[in-house]
Write an enzyme that holds these catalytic residues in place. Structure first.
Site, PDB file in Angstrom:
ATOM      1  N   LYS A  10       3.902   5.515   2.703  1.00  0.00           N
ATOM      2  CA  LYS A  10       4.950   6.099   1.859  1.00  0.00           C
ATOM      3  C   LYS A  10       5.893   7.009   2.659  1.00  0.00           C
ATOM      4  O   LYS A  10       5.603   7.361   3.809  1.00  0.00           O
ATOM      5  CB  LYS A  10       4.276   6.872   0.718  1.00  0.00           C
ATOM      6  CG  LYS A  10       3.466   5.972  -0.235  1.00  0.00           C
ATOM      7  CD  LYS A  10       2.999   6.742  -1.458  1.00  0.00           C
ATOM      8  CE  LYS A  10       2.203   5.856  -2.406  1.00  0.00           C
ATOM      9  NZ  LYS A  10       1.897   6.563  -3.694  1.00  0.00           N
ATOM     10  N   PHE A  58       4.805  10.539 -15.141  1.00  0.00           N
ATOM     11  CA  PHE A  58       5.148  10.739 -13.732  1.00  0.00           C
ATOM     12  C   PHE A  58       6.029   9.633 -13.157  1.00  0.00           C
ATOM     13  O   PHE A  58       6.375   9.661 -11.974  1.00  0.00           O
ATOM     14  CB  PHE A  58       3.870  10.901 -12.884  1.00  0.00           C
ATOM     15  CG  PHE A  58       2.902   9.731 -12.965  1.00  0.00           C
ATOM     16  CD1 PHE A  58       3.091   8.582 -12.207  1.00  0.00           C
ATOM     17  CD2 PHE A  58       1.786   9.798 -13.792  1.00  0.00           C
ATOM     18  CE1 PHE A  58       2.204   7.519 -12.271  1.00  0.00           C
ATOM     19  CE2 PHE A  58       0.888   8.732 -13.872  1.00  0.00           C
ATOM     20  CZ  PHE A  58       1.110   7.598 -13.100  1.00  0.00           C
ATOM     21  N   ARG A  86      -9.144   1.036   0.155  1.00  0.00           N
ATOM     22  CA  ARG A  86      -9.237   2.169  -0.782  1.00  0.00           C
ATOM     23  C   ARG A  86     -10.189   3.244  -0.269  1.00  0.00           C
ATOM     24  O   ARG A  86      -9.939   4.438  -0.447  1.00  0.00           O
ATOM     25  CB  ARG A  86      -9.602   1.673  -2.185  1.00  0.00           C
ATOM     26  CG  ARG A  86      -8.468   0.827  -2.780  1.00  0.00           C
ATOM     27  CD  ARG A  86      -8.769   0.307  -4.165  1.00  0.00           C
ATOM     28  NE  ARG A  86      -8.682   1.352  -5.173  1.00  0.00           N
ATOM     29  CZ  ARG A  86      -7.534   1.813  -5.686  1.00  0.00           C
ATOM     30  NH1 ARG A  86      -6.373   1.343  -5.259  1.00  0.00           N
ATOM     31  NH2 ARG A  86      -7.534   2.747  -6.620  1.00  0.00           N
ATOM     32  N   THR A  92      -6.613   9.245  -5.050  1.00  0.00           N
ATOM     33  CA  THR A  92      -5.155   9.294  -5.279  1.00  0.00           C
ATOM     34  C   THR A  92      -4.606  10.702  -5.093  1.00  0.00           C
ATOM     35  O   THR A  92      -3.560  10.888  -4.466  1.00  0.00           O
ATOM     36  CB  THR A  92      -4.839   8.812  -6.717  1.00  0.00           C
ATOM     37  OG1 THR A  92      -5.395   7.513  -6.890  1.00  0.00           O
ATOM     38  CG2 THR A  92      -3.347   8.759  -6.969  1.00  0.00           C
ATOM     39  N   ARG A 103      -5.620  10.166   2.996  1.00  0.00           N
ATOM     40  CA  ARG A 103      -4.942  11.140   2.122  1.00  0.00           C
ATOM     41  C   ARG A 103      -5.406  12.563   2.412  1.00  0.00           C
ATOM     42  O   ARG A 103      -4.590  13.499   2.367  1.00  0.00           O
ATOM     43  CB  ARG A 103      -5.137  10.758   0.660  1.00  0.00           C
ATOM     44  CG  ARG A 103      -4.216   9.577   0.287  1.00  0.00           C
ATOM     45  CD  ARG A 103      -4.617   8.954  -0.997  1.00  0.00           C
ATOM     46  NE  ARG A 103      -3.655   7.972  -1.487  1.00  0.00           N
ATOM     47  CZ  ARG A 103      -3.969   7.025  -2.364  1.00  0.00           C
ATOM     48  NH1 ARG A 103      -5.205   6.936  -2.827  1.00  0.00           N
ATOM     49  NH2 ARG A 103      -3.049   6.168  -2.766  1.00  0.00           N
ATOM     50  N   ASN A 113       1.491  11.110  -1.412  1.00  0.00           N
ATOM     51  CA  ASN A 113       0.079  10.903  -1.062  1.00  0.00           C
ATOM     52  C   ASN A 113      -0.111   9.861   0.040  1.00  0.00           C
ATOM     53  O   ASN A 113      -1.147   9.208   0.129  1.00  0.00           O
ATOM     54  CB  ASN A 113      -0.763  10.613  -2.316  1.00  0.00           C
ATOM     55  CG  ASN A 113      -0.447   9.278  -2.962  1.00  0.00           C
ATOM     56  OD1 ASN A 113       0.548   8.638  -2.639  1.00  0.00           O
ATOM     57  ND2 ASN A 113      -1.289   8.860  -3.889  1.00  0.00           N
ATOM     58  N   HIS A 116      -0.219   3.742  -0.376  1.00  0.00           N
ATOM     59  CA  HIS A 116      -0.600   2.983  -1.576  1.00  0.00           C
ATOM     60  C   HIS A 116      -1.459   1.818  -1.129  1.00  0.00           C
ATOM     61  O   HIS A 116      -1.219   1.248  -0.064  1.00  0.00           O
ATOM     62  CB  HIS A 116       0.642   2.430  -2.300  1.00  0.00           C
ATOM     63  CG  HIS A 116       0.284   1.397  -3.333  1.00  0.00           C
ATOM     64  ND1 HIS A 116      -0.113   1.735  -4.596  1.00  0.00           N
ATOM     65  CD2 HIS A 116       0.197   0.044  -3.249  1.00  0.00           C
ATOM     66  CE1 HIS A 116      -0.410   0.620  -5.264  1.00  0.00           C
ATOM     67  NE2 HIS A 116      -0.231  -0.417  -4.469  1.00  0.00           N
TER      68      HIS A 116
END
Ligand code: CMP
Length: 140
Positions: A10, A58, A86, A92, A103, A113, A116
């Site tokens: 991100k 959000f 993951r 998250t 993260r 964060n 994804h």
């Protein structure tokens, strides 16, 4: 089973110059990059990607953040790629992410964060097709 998953680095992590550090974690865990590109998402492209969250409070902040700078989208391939990715990412909300996860190490807030990752076989297929044509994926 061998799976493919969609990963997005991100805008916060790209701005931190952490692209290489993050991809190194995928590779060290045995995942292979079989497609990759850098993009600056439009509102339409980001909104379509997160369409399932359209009614969530959000959503606007999420789209605003995801269009705030370039991202790197990749297809990762490997044994149990979806769950493995993951695990590498962590929770998250970075405040809840286990030590040593991407993260925990690179993210600041639930929007910023860092990464994804697809959450199921079905979403992986949809998300990969959303960003990549078949001719852009290089099986290896
Ligand atoms: P991501 O895995 O990209 O999927 C949706 C994103 O929405 C999520 O990561 C977070 O960055 C963001 N988000 C913001 N607020 C929330 C929330 N309350 N619950 C889940 N995701 C959220």
């Amino acid at each position: 089973a061998t799976e493919r998953t969609l990963s997005i680095i991100k805008p916060d992590a790209v701005a931190k110059n952490a692209i290489g550090d993050i991809i190194a974690r995928f590779e060290k865990a045995g995942l292979r990059v079989v497609a990759a590109k850098m993009l600056h998402l439009s509102e339409e492209k980001a909104g379509g990607f997160y369409a399932e969250h359209k009614e969530r409070p959000f959503f606007n902040d999420l789209v605003g953040f995801m269009t705030s700078g370039p991202v790197v989208v990749q297809v990762l391939e490997g044994e149990d790629a979806i769950a493995k990715n993951r695990d590498l990412m962590g929770a998250t909300n970075p405040k809840e992410a286990a030590a040593g996860t991407i993260r925990a190490d690179f993210a600041e807030t639930i929007d910023a964060n860092a990464v994804h990752g697809s959450d199921s076989v079905e979403s992986a297929e949809r998300e990969i097709n959303y960003f990549f044509g078949n001719d852009e994926i290089c099986p290896r």
